[in-house]
Design a protein around this motif. Structure first.
Motif, PDB file in Angstrom:
ATOM      1  N   PHE A 392       0.770  -1.236   0.000  1.00 15.23           N
ATOM      2  CA  PHE A 392       0.000   0.000   0.000  1.00 15.23           C
ATOM      3  C   PHE A 392       0.807   1.294   0.000  1.00 15.23           C
ATOM      4  O   PHE A 392       0.292   2.321  -0.458  1.00 15.23           O
ATOM      5  CB  PHE A 392      -0.940   0.018   1.219  1.00 15.23           C
ATOM      6  N   GLU A 393       2.025   1.304   0.508  1.00 12.71           N
ATOM      7  CA  GLU A 393       2.753   2.563   0.642  1.00 12.71           C
ATOM      8  C   GLU A 393       4.198   2.418   0.159  1.00 12.71           C
ATOM      9  O   GLU A 393       4.694   1.301  -0.017  1.00 12.71           O
ATOM     10  CB  GLU A 393       2.728   3.037   2.107  1.00 12.71           C
ATOM     11  N   LYS A 394       4.865   3.575  -0.021  1.00 12.32           N
ATOM     12  CA  LYS A 394       6.260   3.554  -0.442  1.00 12.32           C
ATOM     13  C   LYS A 394       7.097   2.793   0.578  1.00 12.32           C
ATOM     14  O   LYS A 394       7.083   3.124   1.774  1.00 12.32           O
ATOM     15  CB  LYS A 394       6.802   4.980  -0.575  1.00 12.32           C
ATOM     16  N   VAL A 398       7.981   3.078   5.105  1.00 13.63           N
ATOM     17  CA  VAL A 398       7.442   2.115   6.073  1.00 13.63           C
ATOM     18  C   VAL A 398       8.518   1.194   6.638  1.00 13.63           C
ATOM     19  O   VAL A 398       8.432   0.753   7.784  1.00 13.63           O
ATOM     20  CB  VAL A 398       6.320   1.275   5.428  1.00 13.63           C
ATOM     21  N   LEU A 399       9.540   0.917   5.835  1.00 14.71           N
ATOM     22  CA  LEU A 399      10.558  -0.047   6.253  1.00 14.71           C
ATOM     23  C   LEU A 399      11.150   0.250   7.628  1.00 14.71           C
ATOM     24  O   LEU A 399      11.301  -0.662   8.451  1.00 14.71           O
ATOM     25  CB  LEU A 399      11.661  -0.126   5.200  1.00 14.71           C
ATOM     26  N   PRO A 400      11.509   1.498   7.940  1.00 14.11           N
ATOM     27  CA  PRO A 400      12.047   1.759   9.283  1.00 14.11           C
ATOM     28  C   PRO A 400      11.077   1.376  10.400  1.00 14.11           C
ATOM     29  O   PRO A 400      11.501   0.953  11.478  1.00 14.11           O
ATOM     30  CB  PRO A 400      12.304   3.274   9.270  1.00 14.11           C
ATOM     31  N   LYS A 401       9.777   1.511  10.135  1.00 15.10           N
ATOM     32  CA  LYS A 401       8.780   1.148  11.152  1.00 15.10           C
ATOM     33  C   LYS A 401       8.689  -0.372  11.311  1.00 15.10           C
ATOM     34  O   LYS A 401       8.463  -0.871  12.419  1.00 15.10           O
ATOM     35  CB  LYS A 401       7.419   1.732  10.771  1.00 15.10           C
ATOM     36  N   VAL A 402       8.847  -1.109  10.207  1.00 20.51           N
ATOM     37  CA  VAL A 402       8.871  -2.568  10.280  1.00 20.51           C
ATOM     38  C   VAL A 402      10.019  -3.013  11.169  1.00 20.51           C
ATOM     39  O   VAL A 402       9.858  -3.830  12.087  1.00 20.51           O
ATOM     40  CB  VAL A 402       9.015  -3.200   8.879  1.00 20.51           C
ATOM     41  N   GLN A 583      -4.122   7.662  -7.685  1.00 21.02           N
ATOM     42  CA  GLN A 583      -3.254   8.333  -6.709  1.00 21.02           C
ATOM     43  C   GLN A 583      -2.920   7.442  -5.509  1.00 21.02           C
ATOM     44  O   GLN A 583      -2.882   7.878  -4.367  1.00 21.02           O
ATOM     45  CB  GLN A 583      -3.889   9.650  -6.239  1.00 21.02           C
ATOM     46  N   LEU A 584      -2.702   6.168  -5.791  1.00 26.29           N
ATOM     47  CA  LEU A 584      -2.221   5.212  -4.798  1.00 26.29           C
ATOM     48  C   LEU A 584      -0.813   4.790  -5.176  1.00 26.29           C
ATOM     49  O   LEU A 584      -0.381   4.962  -6.319  1.00 26.29           O
ATOM     50  CB  LEU A 584      -3.144   3.990  -4.736  1.00 26.29           C
ATOM     51  N   TYR A 585      -0.102   4.219  -4.210  1.00 29.02           N
ATOM     52  CA  TYR A 585       1.272   3.815  -4.491  1.00 29.02           C
ATOM     53  C   TYR A 585       1.312   2.751  -5.591  1.00 29.02           C
ATOM     54  O   TYR A 585       0.572   1.775  -5.558  1.00 29.02           O
ATOM     55  CB  TYR A 585       1.949   3.268  -3.232  1.00 29.02           C
ATOM     56  N   GLN A 610      13.553   5.765  -9.956  1.00 26.10           N
ATOM     57  CA  GLN A 610      12.520   6.089  -8.968  1.00 26.10           C
ATOM     58  C   GLN A 610      12.250   4.887  -8.058  1.00 26.10           C
ATOM     59  O   GLN A 610      12.055   5.040  -6.843  1.00 26.10           O
ATOM     60  CB  GLN A 610      11.234   6.501  -9.687  1.00 26.10           C
ATOM     61  N   ALA A 611      12.288   3.692  -8.634  1.00 30.63           N
ATOM     62  CA  ALA A 611      12.099   2.480  -7.835  1.00 30.63           C
ATOM     63  C   ALA A 611      13.207   2.328  -6.798  1.00 30.63           C
ATOM     64  O   ALA A 611      12.955   1.946  -5.652  1.00 30.63           O
ATOM     65  CB  ALA A 611      12.049   1.254  -8.747  1.00 30.63           C
ATOM     66  N   VAL A 612      14.444   2.649  -7.189  1.00 30.84           N
ATOM     67  CA  VAL A 612      15.563   2.590  -6.243  1.00 30.84           C
ATOM     68  C   VAL A 612      15.360   3.610  -5.129  1.00 30.84           C
ATOM     69  O   VAL A 612      15.587   3.327  -3.948  1.00 30.84           O
ATOM     70  CB  VAL A 612      16.900   2.831  -6.974  1.00 30.84           C
ATOM     71  N   GLU A 613      14.912   4.814  -5.504  1.00 35.06           N
ATOM     72  CA  GLU A 613      14.661   5.853  -4.501  1.00 35.06           C
ATOM     73  C   GLU A 613      13.591   5.408  -3.507  1.00 35.06           C
ATOM     74  O   GLU A 613      13.707   5.643  -2.296  1.00 35.06           O
ATOM     75  CB  GLU A 613      14.208   7.144  -5.193  1.00 35.06           C
ATOM     76  N   TYR A 614      12.540   4.729  -4.008  1.00 37.07           N
ATOM     77  CA  TYR A 614      11.443   4.275  -3.147  1.00 37.07           C
ATOM     78  C   TYR A 614      11.794   2.999  -2.379  1.00 37.07           C
ATOM     79  O   TYR A 614      11.041   2.592  -1.504  1.00 37.07           O
ATOM     80  CB  TYR A 614      10.199   3.986  -3.988  1.00 37.07           C
ATOM     81  N   GLN A 615      12.917   2.353  -2.723  1.00 29.78           N
ATOM     82  CA  GLN A 615      13.263   1.032  -2.189  1.00 29.78           C
ATOM     83  C   GLN A 615      12.164   0.014  -2.497  1.00 29.78           C
ATOM     84  O   GLN A 615      11.752  -0.778  -1.649  1.00 29.78           O
ATOM     85  CB  GLN A 615      13.515   1.079  -0.678  1.00 29.78           C
ATOM     86  N   SER A 616      11.710   0.033  -3.741  1.00 27.52           N
ATOM     87  CA  SER A 616      10.602  -0.830  -4.152  1.00 27.52           C
ATOM     88  C   SER A 616      10.957  -2.309  -3.993  1.00 27.52           C
ATOM     89  O   SER A 616      12.063  -2.746  -4.325  1.00 27.52           O
ATOM     90  CB  SER A 616      10.232  -0.557  -5.610  1.00 27.52           C
ATOM     91  N   ASN A 617       9.988  -3.081  -3.503  1.00 30.01           N
ATOM     92  CA  ASN A 617      10.213  -4.499  -3.221  1.00 30.01           C
ATOM     93  C   ASN A 617      10.593  -5.296  -4.465  1.00 30.01           C
ATOM     94  O   ASN A 617      11.370  -6.247  -4.390  1.00 30.01           O
ATOM     95  CB  ASN A 617       8.944  -5.112  -2.619  1.00 30.01           C
ATOM     96  N   CYS A 618      10.032  -4.912  -5.610  1.00 27.85           N
ATOM     97  CA  CYS A 618      10.248  -5.674  -6.841  1.00 27.85           C
ATOM     98  C   CYS A 618      11.710  -5.703  -7.267  1.00 27.85           C
ATOM     99  O   CYS A 618      12.116  -6.561  -8.057  1.00 27.85           O
ATOM    100  CB  CYS A 618       9.417  -5.087  -7.976  1.00 27.85           C
ATOM    101  N   LEU A 619      12.508  -4.767  -6.763  1.00 28.71           N
ATOM    102  CA  LEU A 619      13.916  -4.687  -7.166  1.00 28.71           C
ATOM    103  C   LEU A 619      14.717  -5.924  -6.784  1.00 28.71           C
ATOM    104  O   LEU A 619      15.802  -6.148  -7.324  1.00 28.71           O
ATOM    105  CB  LEU A 619      14.568  -3.446  -6.553  1.00 28.71           C
ATOM    106  N   ILE A 620      14.207  -6.744  -5.869  1.00 33.13           N
ATOM    107  CA  ILE A 620      14.940  -7.959  -5.523  1.00 33.13           C
ATOM    108  C   ILE A 620      15.047  -8.901  -6.721  1.00 33.13           C
ATOM    109  O   ILE A 620      15.906  -9.786  -6.752  1.00 33.13           O
ATOM    110  CB  ILE A 620      14.300  -8.698  -4.333  1.00 33.13           C
ATOM    111  N   PHE A 621      14.196  -8.707  -7.748  1.00 35.80           N
ATOM    112  CA  PHE A 621      14.231  -9.557  -8.934  1.00 35.80           C
ATOM    113  C   PHE A 621      15.139  -8.996 -10.033  1.00 35.80           C
ATOM    114  O   PHE A 621      15.303  -9.623 -11.084  1.00 35.80           O
ATOM    115  CB  PHE A 621      12.815  -9.704  -9.511  1.00 35.80           C
ATOM    116  N   ALA A 622      15.714  -7.833  -9.819  1.00 34.03           N
ATOM    117  CA  ALA A 622      16.357  -7.087 -10.909  1.00 34.03           C
ATOM    118  C   ALA A 622      17.503  -7.831 -11.577  1.00 34.03           C
ATOM    119  O   ALA A 622      17.714  -7.695 -12.787  1.00 34.03           O
ATOM    120  CB  ALA A 622      16.855  -5.735 -10.389  1.00 34.03           C
TER     121      ALA A 622
END
Length: 656
Positions: A392-394, A398-402, A583-585, A610-622
């Motif tokens: 749901f969010e960038k 959220v990662l620091p809260k996890v 207008q959702l992530y 932009q994905a790198v900046e957001y630390q997008s989860n999908c990047l683990i497949f890159a």
């Protein structure tokens, strides 16, 4: 309510049927059958309706219903010939015809006392029958109420009560399974138990459903502490909430041998009755059936206290080890309000919307503020943040809260396998590979049976491109929690991102059968199909997934990918626009895939950055994503991999 007819009186608050002021012994299903017929006495009730309402979807034979009708008539001084109370209407059903006087009980302003009754019929061959050699004799509990000690706080009293209730049910279940399974000689096969979500019978189902769901979760989690039983974890168990038929269970989980089903029924004064039934699903025999009544204060859900486990625990030493007994007896929290916040949080989290997950996090935070040692609340909060980050969010927000919510618990309990597995998954999504490896291995060492740990390993090996280890970890995760929807989705992505596309398609087809109403198995399978060159099937699946998701942004992006892979460029941009307008992530990585598939490289890299900046989860497949094969060796892409710790030198260091 009080129902009176002939010389019979039925007190629905006390769950009692009295004849000439003497309380009758009545099986729970027979009691429920009588009450249902009385409450609907203005009409004829069909056999199908009774089977549906009284047995809550469980497959039972007409003979079972007929036997219960026969017992009900006998209880009410009626029979099949007279039919003065319950009349059979040929080819239509049953009609309660006695003249009933109905009245509302007056509330009595007396001190609340704790009472706990267990009713197990010894006269039915459906119920557990143990020989004297099997069960060590104990002194029966006295038929009296126990006044709660004034030295205990209401919160502590309440929590002890629910723990005692669950512990007692567990002990009965274990003994029932053991004695039903045990041959006179030879080794006992480990029973495989499914606990289906408890149903609710109440005028206010919405109020009691969170409570019933939480009782189900706690029974599952506690029984998983008993090494002699294999228990289906909560994510898989809760897929049976809307369909508990035995045929459906056997189709989905053919190895399950026992099913525990239950109903939470409430009375007008706030009392609660649990009716629980343990069935051997292989032969349809009811191993054990019991009812548990708790009187509760209207302002306090768990005000009763009565420890009844001692009467059966001696006979179970061969099944429940001493250290396991200690774990079962642990109180999750001594603060009632904290527990109630936690229960509501679990219910909200299960709704899986952005707003409901945020509300769940707030409720968990309230629970922790009330009891800073409430371990289950910390674990739930960490998992809720992880869901928020993934769906749901960038992620960078959220990662620091996890990580913070998980490390808070580790300071209290450094041996929590659940929170270490959750933290390991978070580290993977943050691409902190070494930290993820350490945390996942710690979790597995403490508890080797956590599916989340195995899923974490699967994604770790996916990032590194180790296909064989991915397959092994995915298979282990699926074995431990076979209907888990998170495993269903991530497992397919893990397989196809390491080039095992045929295995991914086979996996996806199986998961669609298991979760026919879920959009994401369809959408993930759609990706596998267009990678494999089956464009039309990919588009068909993606369209179905979009429809089921109510046209959420991510499904629209995956449909756009299917069209892009097929060269339908005119259909792509409208879908991207439709997704963006919400207008959702949205993961920029997956939008970049669209332009990579259309060969528009100039639009790919800004989105990847932009994905790198957001630390997008999908990047683990890159590193190995086949959809970026055309640009994988370009300098800009190689530089991005280095930022992610997925360059060749780093992967060589991480490989285990």
């Amino acid at each position: 309510m009080l129902f009176r007819f002939n010389n019979i009186e039925i007190d629905t608050d006390r769950y009692e049927i009295r004849k000439d002021s003497h309380v009758l012994s009545v099986e729970p299903k027979v009691y429920d059958l009588i009450i249902y017929l009385i409450e609907n006495r203005q009409r004829i009730i069909s056999r199908d309706e009774l089977l549906s309402q009284i047995w809550a979807g469980r497959e039972v034979t007409d003979t079972t219903l007929s036997n219960h009708i026969k017992t009900a008539r006998k209880t009410l001084a009626d029979d099949g010939e007279q039919q003065k109370v319950i009349k059979t209407i040929r080819s239509r059903g049953y009609h309660f015809i006695a003249d009933v006087e109905e009245s509302v009980k007056e509330s009595l302003n007396i001190p609340v006392q704790a009472s706990f009754e267990t009713s197990i019929s010894a006269n039915s061959d459906k119920h557990l029958a143990a020989s004297p050699a099997q069960i060590v004799p104990v002194n029966p509990p006295k038929q009296s109420q126990t006044t709660v000690s004034s030295k205990q706080t209401p919160a502590l009293k309440s929590t002890v009560t629910i723990v005692s209730l669950i512990l007692f049910i567990i002990l009965i279940i274990v003994s029932g399974i053991y004695y039903q399974s045990a041959p006179s000689t030879a080794v006992i096969k480990q029973p495989y138990l499914l606990i289906t979500p408890m149903s609710v019978s109440s005028n206010d189902v919405s109020q009691w459903q969170p409570f019933a769901d939480q009782i189900t979760r706690e029974l599952i989690q506690d029984l998983r502490k008993v090494s002699g039983i294999k228990v289906v974890p909560p994510p898989s168990a809760f897929t049976f909430k809307s369909n508990k038929t035995r045929a459906h269970i056997k189709e989905q989980l053919p190895e399950v041998t026992f099913v525990l089903d239950g109903v939470v029924k409430t009375a007008n004064n706030g009392d609660v009755r649990f009716t629980v039934e343990l069935e051997n699903i292989d032969n349809g025999a009811v191993v054990w059936e019991g009812s548990f009544d708790i009187n509760v204060d209207k302002t306090n859900l768990f005000s009763a206290q009565n420890d009844i486990a001692s009467s059966v625990s001696t006979s179970l030493q061969v099944i429940i080890l001493e250290d396991e007994k200690a774990k079962l007896a642990q109180v999750p929290t001594s603060n009632l309000v904290a527990y109630e916040r936690y229960v509501q949080g679990q219910y909200q989290q299960a709704q899986m919307s952005h707003d409901s997950v945020l509300l769940a996090i707030d409720l968990y935070s309230q629970a922790i503020a009330l009891d800073e040692n409430f371990e289950a609340a910390y674990i739930a909060k960490s998992n809720a943040y992880r869901i928020l980050m993934i769906s749901f969010e960038k992620p960078k927000d959220v990662l620091p809260k996890v990580i913070a919510s998980a490390t808070e618990l580790l300071a209290i309990n450094p041996n929590s396998a659940s929170v270490q597995a959750s933290l390991g998954m978070a580290y993977i999504h943050a691409m902190l590979w070494e930290d993820a490896w350490i945390m996942l291995n710690r979790a597995k060492k403490i508890d080797p049976n956590l599916a989340l740990t195995e899923l974490g390993f699967a994604l770790y090996y996916t990032a590194l491109g180790e296909a064989e280890k991915v397959q092994q970890s995915v298979a282990r995760a699926d074995h431990l929690d076979p209907l888990n929807q998170e495993i269903a989705e991530w497992g397919l992505w893990a397989l196809m991102m390491v080039g095992e596309v045929d295995a991914a398609i086979a996996w996806g087809k199986r998961k669609i059968q298991q979760h026919p109403q879920m959009p994401y198995p369809l959408l993930s399978l759609s990706v596998a199909h267009y990678i494999n060159g089956n464009i039309e099937q990919s588009i068909k699946l993606a369209r179905q997934g979009v429809a089921l998701s109510h046209q959420d942004p991510f499904p629209l992006i995956l449909l756009a990918q299917a069209y892009a892979a097929g060269g339908y460029k005119d259909k792509v941009l409208p879908l991207i626009k439709q997704a963006t307008q919400q207008q959702l992530y949205m993961c920029p990585y997956e939008t970049a895939v669209i332009f990579a598939l259309m060969g528009q490289t100039e639009k790919v890299f800004p989105l990847l950055e932009q994905a790198v900046e957001y630390q997008s989860n999908c990047l683990i497949f890159a590193k190995h994503d086949p959809r970026f094969a055309a640009i994988r060796h370009t300098p800009r892409y190689v530089a991005m991999l280095a930022k992610l710790g997925l360059d060749d030198a780093s992967i060589k260091r991480y490989s285990k």
